[in-house]
Write an enzyme that holds these catalytic residues in place. Structure first.
Site, PDB file in Angstrom:
ATOM      1  N   ASP A 107       0.797  -1.266   0.006  1.00 54.92           N
ATOM      2  CA  ASP A 107      -0.202  -0.108  -0.048  1.00 54.92           C
ATOM      3  C   ASP A 107       0.734   1.254   0.068  1.00 54.92           C
ATOM      4  OD1 ASP A 107      -1.681   2.041   0.662  1.00 54.92           O
ATOM      5  OD2 ASP A 107      -2.710   1.164   2.435  1.00 54.92           O
ATOM      6  N   ASN A 142      -7.482  12.217 -10.842  1.00 51.37           N
ATOM      7  CA  ASN A 142      -7.985  12.693 -12.077  1.00 51.37           C
ATOM      8  C   ASN A 142      -8.053  14.302 -12.152  1.00 51.37           C
ATOM      9  OD1 ASN A 142     -10.468  13.873 -10.580  1.00 51.37           O
ATOM     10  ND2 ASN A 142     -10.661  11.782 -10.045  1.00 51.37           N
ATOM     11  N   ASP A 180      -5.842   6.952  -5.380  1.00 53.75           N
ATOM     12  CA  ASP A 180      -6.270   8.578  -5.074  1.00 53.75           C
ATOM     13  C   ASP A 180      -7.175   8.698  -3.741  1.00 53.75           C
ATOM     14  OD1 ASP A 180      -6.685  11.228  -5.295  1.00 53.75           O
ATOM     15  OD2 ASP A 180      -8.307  11.030  -7.049  1.00 53.75           O
ATOM     16  N   THR A 185      -3.388   2.141 -14.779  1.00 46.09           N
ATOM     17  CA  THR A 185      -3.589   0.803 -15.115  1.00 46.09           C
ATOM     18  C   THR A 185      -4.780  -0.011 -14.263  1.00 46.09           C
ATOM     19  OG1 THR A 185      -2.144   0.091 -13.188  1.00 46.09           O
ATOM     20  CG2 THR A 185      -0.964   0.429 -15.518  1.00 46.09           C
TER      21      THR A 185
HETATM   22  N1  AR6 Z   1      -1.166   1.307  -2.826  1.00 41.47           N
HETATM   23  C1  AR6 Z   1      -0.762   1.053  -4.191  1.00 41.47           C
HETATM   24  N2  AR6 Z   1      -1.213   0.749  -5.368  1.00 41.47           N
HETATM   25  C2  AR6 Z   1      -2.738   0.993  -5.222  1.00 41.47           C
HETATM   26  C3  AR6 Z   1      -3.433   1.429  -4.254  1.00 41.47           C
HETATM   27  C4  AR6 Z   1      -2.629   1.568  -2.907  1.00 41.47           C
HETATM   28  N3  AR6 Z   1      -3.361   2.023  -1.809  1.00 41.47           N
HETATM   29  N4  AR6 Z   1      -4.763   1.396  -4.423  1.00 41.47           N
HETATM   30  C5  AR6 Z   1      -4.893   0.955  -5.619  1.00 41.47           C
HETATM   31  N5  AR6 Z   1      -3.697   0.798  -6.152  1.00 41.47           N
HETATM   32  P1  AR6 Z   1      -6.208   3.696 -10.139  1.00 41.47           P
HETATM   33  P2  AR6 Z   1      -5.928   5.020 -12.456  1.00 41.47           P
HETATM   34  C6  AR6 Z   1      -3.264   0.281  -7.517  1.00 41.47           C
HETATM   35  O1  AR6 Z   1      -7.561   3.067 -10.548  1.00 41.47           O
HETATM   36  O2  AR6 Z   1      -6.113   3.696 -13.288  1.00 41.47           O
HETATM   37  C7  AR6 Z   1      -9.305   7.198  -9.334  1.00 41.47           C
HETATM   38  O3  AR6 Z   1     -10.811   7.091  -8.833  1.00 41.47           O
HETATM   39  C8  AR6 Z   1      -4.228  -0.366  -8.482  1.00 41.47           C
HETATM   40  O4  AR6 Z   1      -4.262  -1.853  -8.503  1.00 41.47           O
HETATM   41  O5  AR6 Z   1      -6.084   3.915  -8.397  1.00 41.47           O
HETATM   42  O6  AR6 Z   1      -4.992   5.874 -12.784  1.00 41.47           O
HETATM   43  C9  AR6 Z   1      -8.885   8.516  -9.679  1.00 41.47           C
HETATM   44  O7  AR6 Z   1      -9.627   9.337  -9.108  1.00 41.47           O
HETATM   45  C10 AR6 Z   1      -3.754   0.115  -9.865  1.00 41.47           C
HETATM   46  O8  AR6 Z   1      -2.595  -1.060 -10.048  1.00 41.47           O
HETATM   47  O9  AR6 Z   1      -5.854   4.864 -11.075  1.00 41.47           O
HETATM   48  C11 AR6 Z   1      -8.975   8.541 -11.183  1.00 41.47           C
HETATM   49  O10 AR6 Z   1     -10.490   8.998 -11.411  1.00 41.47           O
HETATM   50  C12 AR6 Z   1      -3.041   1.326  -9.680  1.00 41.47           C
HETATM   51  O11 AR6 Z   1      -2.932   1.589  -8.142  1.00 41.47           O
HETATM   52  C13 AR6 Z   1      -8.670   7.219 -11.516  1.00 41.47           C
HETATM   53  O12 AR6 Z   1      -9.315   6.337 -10.425  1.00 41.47           O
HETATM   54  C14 AR6 Z   1      -3.807   2.450 -10.298  1.00 41.47           C
HETATM   55  O13 AR6 Z   1      -5.127   2.352 -10.041  1.00 41.47           O
HETATM   56  C15 AR6 Z   1      -7.545   6.916 -12.040  1.00 41.47           C
HETATM   57  O14 AR6 Z   1      -7.410   5.742 -12.308  1.00 41.47           O
END
Ligand code: AR6
Length: 184
Positions: free
Chosen positions: A19, A33, A43, A133
């Site tokens: 995490d 975003n 986020d 991703t």
């Molecule tokens: N620590 C590390 N990695 C994480 C964590 C964490 N605590 N939580 C999730 N991941 P995403 P995006 C990973 O969806 O695709 C949001 O709603 C997850 O498994 O967080 O850039 C924003 O507000 C994945 O591999 O980001 C935007 O609207 C990676 O983080 C949108 O999502 C990215 O997943 C951005 O989408």
């Protein structure tokens, strides 16, 4: 478990599972975003654990330098609020499929612009999540190649940043990254 994963570029880059909000580094990067006002995924976790100070600073950025939102590929910095990290660097990854001609360049720009801001703020250690991703749907193999090349290109021109951590929430995502990275 994490310590057994490979390192790259003379140990300046480490791949870890966990995490990102728990990492005690100078800066963590948020996959935000363009509203900068929160969301799900990493986020949501950063704002939840980091507390209201981060949200207040993001709101301030929206009211001053970015009234129309942060454009895809760009990055801004706030303090880390209640996080162990001193700063959060917020960047907006491309939504996969929305701008096919430019999405690779925009994803690379997220890493490059985050590292540039980190350098400006004398950051010594920085942790990235796997931008775009998750909710934004970028294919993980392509994202691995793009992000590793962007980090490599930056680090070869920089001596200040000592450690870049790439933090994957799921072990399977780390495995895909390790298979498709292009650091060397
Ligand atoms: N620590 C590390 N990695 C994480 C964590 C964490 N605590 N939580 C999730 N991941 P995403 P995006 C990973 O969806 O695709 C949001 O709603 C997850 O498994 O967080 O850039 C924003 O507000 C994945 O591999 O980001 C935007 O609207 C990676 O983080 C949108 O999502 C990215 O997943 C951005 O989408």
């Amino acid at each position: 478990m994490s310590d057994a994963l490979p390192t790259f570029l003379d140990e300046r880059v480490r791949v870890l599972i966990g995490d990102i909000t728990t990492h005690d580094v100078t800066a963590i990067v948020n996959a935000a975003n363009s509203t900068l006002l929160g969301g799900g995924g990493v986020d949501g976790a950063i704002h939840r654990i980091g507390g209201p100070q981060i949200y207040a600073e993001c709101k301030q950025i929206r009211e001053t330098t970015h009234p129309n939102g942060l454009p895809t590929g760009e990055a801004v910095i706030t303090t880390g609020g209640n996080l162990a990290a001193q700063y959060v660097i917020h960047t907006v990854g491309p939504i996969y499929g929305r701008n096919p001609a430019r999405e690779a360049e925009l994803l690379a720009a997220c890493y490059d612009n985050s590292l540039r801001i980190a350098r400006q703020y004398a950051v010594l250690s920085i942790a990235f999540p796997s931008i775009s991703t998750g909710a934004f749907g970028y294919p993980k193999p392509a994202a691995a190649a793009i992000s590793s090349r962007a980090i490599r290109d930056f680090l070869t021109t920089d001596n200040q940043i000592r450690e870049v951590r790439l933090v994957f929430f799921h072990p399977s995502d780390a495995r895909v990254f390790l298979e498709y990275q292009e650091f060397e």
